[in-house]
Design an enzyme around this catalytic site. Structure first.
Site, PDB file in Angstrom:
ATOM      1  N   SER A  13       0.887  -1.134  -0.030  1.00 50.94           N
ATOM      2  CA  SER A  13       0.201   0.021   0.174  1.00 50.94           C
ATOM      3  C   SER A  13       0.958   1.193   0.076  1.00 50.94           C
ATOM      4  CB  SER A  13      -0.816   0.045   1.324  1.00 50.94           C
ATOM      5  OG  SER A  13      -0.359   0.221   2.529  1.00 50.94           O
ATOM      6  N   HIS A 109       9.692   3.055   8.235  1.00 49.72           N
ATOM      7  CA  HIS A 109       9.684   1.943   9.457  1.00 49.72           C
ATOM      8  C   HIS A 109       8.482   2.644  10.425  1.00 49.72           C
ATOM      9  CE1 HIS A 109      10.820  -0.676  12.513  1.00 49.72           C
ATOM     10  NE2 HIS A 109      10.696   0.118  13.423  1.00 49.72           N
TER      11      HIS A 109
END
Ligand code: GAR
Length: 205
Positions: A13, A109
């Protein structure tokens, strides 16, 4: 025109958000390829549907981390990347591979680094009782989830939050953060100075 190669392992995504932003905002860049270490990564179908070349380098086919990274590097380099984008690429990378892409490989992250490197970041943020959680885009260096930070997005932790709820809310922010950071790179606005990133004003270029 900069060539971007995006590496994914699954849903993709974030890759999709980058592709859409690049198209909508007409960045001086193209997605040269989307490469996965998993043959069944869902994101490959989206990339192919946009006419982006895709490739699979299956880590399972290699006996060692070094052999996989060497094969991956060879595949990536066929697309002459100016930038390599890790978008949910769930592999620990060897130092020679990382060094080959020094200052031209970004990762996203799902934590406010240096907090919570590694896996299970949403669980960790909840367990720590933090009022705030977030995501970080950083240049990749050999030490896992370290490296000069380009940008962070923050979200509040609500009472009753679960790891899934946090992950879901954070993902919405990741989809804005990653295109923002990559666009800065594409526009040559990121300077790495002694391990820190300086962002140049748009007007100073
Ligand atoms: C994203 O939340 C990304 O931050 C995380 O994996 C997810 C991938 O989703 N990355 C890491 O945990 C890297 N250590 P996506 O495939 O839908 O972009």
């Amino acid at each position: 025109m900069k060539n971007i190669v995006i590496l994914i392992s699954g849903r993709g995504s974030n890759m999709e958000a980058v592709v859409r932003a690049l198209d909508a905002e007409h960045w001086p860049a193209r997605i040269a390829a989307v490469i996965s270490n998993k043959p069944d990564a869902a994101g490959l179908a989206f990339a192919a549907s946009r006419g982006i070349p895709t490739a699979v380098v299956a880590n399972k086919a290699f006996a060692t981390r070094a052999a996989f990274d060497a094969a991956l590097q060879e595949t990536i380099d066929r697309f002459a990347p100016d930038l390599v984008v890790l978008a949910g690429f769930m592999r620990i990378l060897t130092a020679p591979f990382v060094e080959h892409y020094a200052d031209r490989m970004l990762n996203i992250h799902p934590s406010l680094l240096p907090l919570f490197p590694g896996l299970h970041t949403h669980e960790a943020a909840l367990a720590a009782g933090h009022a705030e959680h977030g995501a970080t885009v950083h240049f990749v260096t050999p030490e896992l989830d370290h490296g000069p930070v380009v940008a962070q997005a923050r979200i509040p932790v609500h009472p009753g939050d679960t790891p899934d709820l946090l992950a879901q809310r954070l993902l919405t922010e990741e989809h804005k953060l990653y295109p923002y950071a990559i666009r800065l790179f594409v526009e040559d606005r990121l300077i790495i100075e002694q391990g820190d990133v300086r962002i140049l004003e748009a007007s100073s270029i």
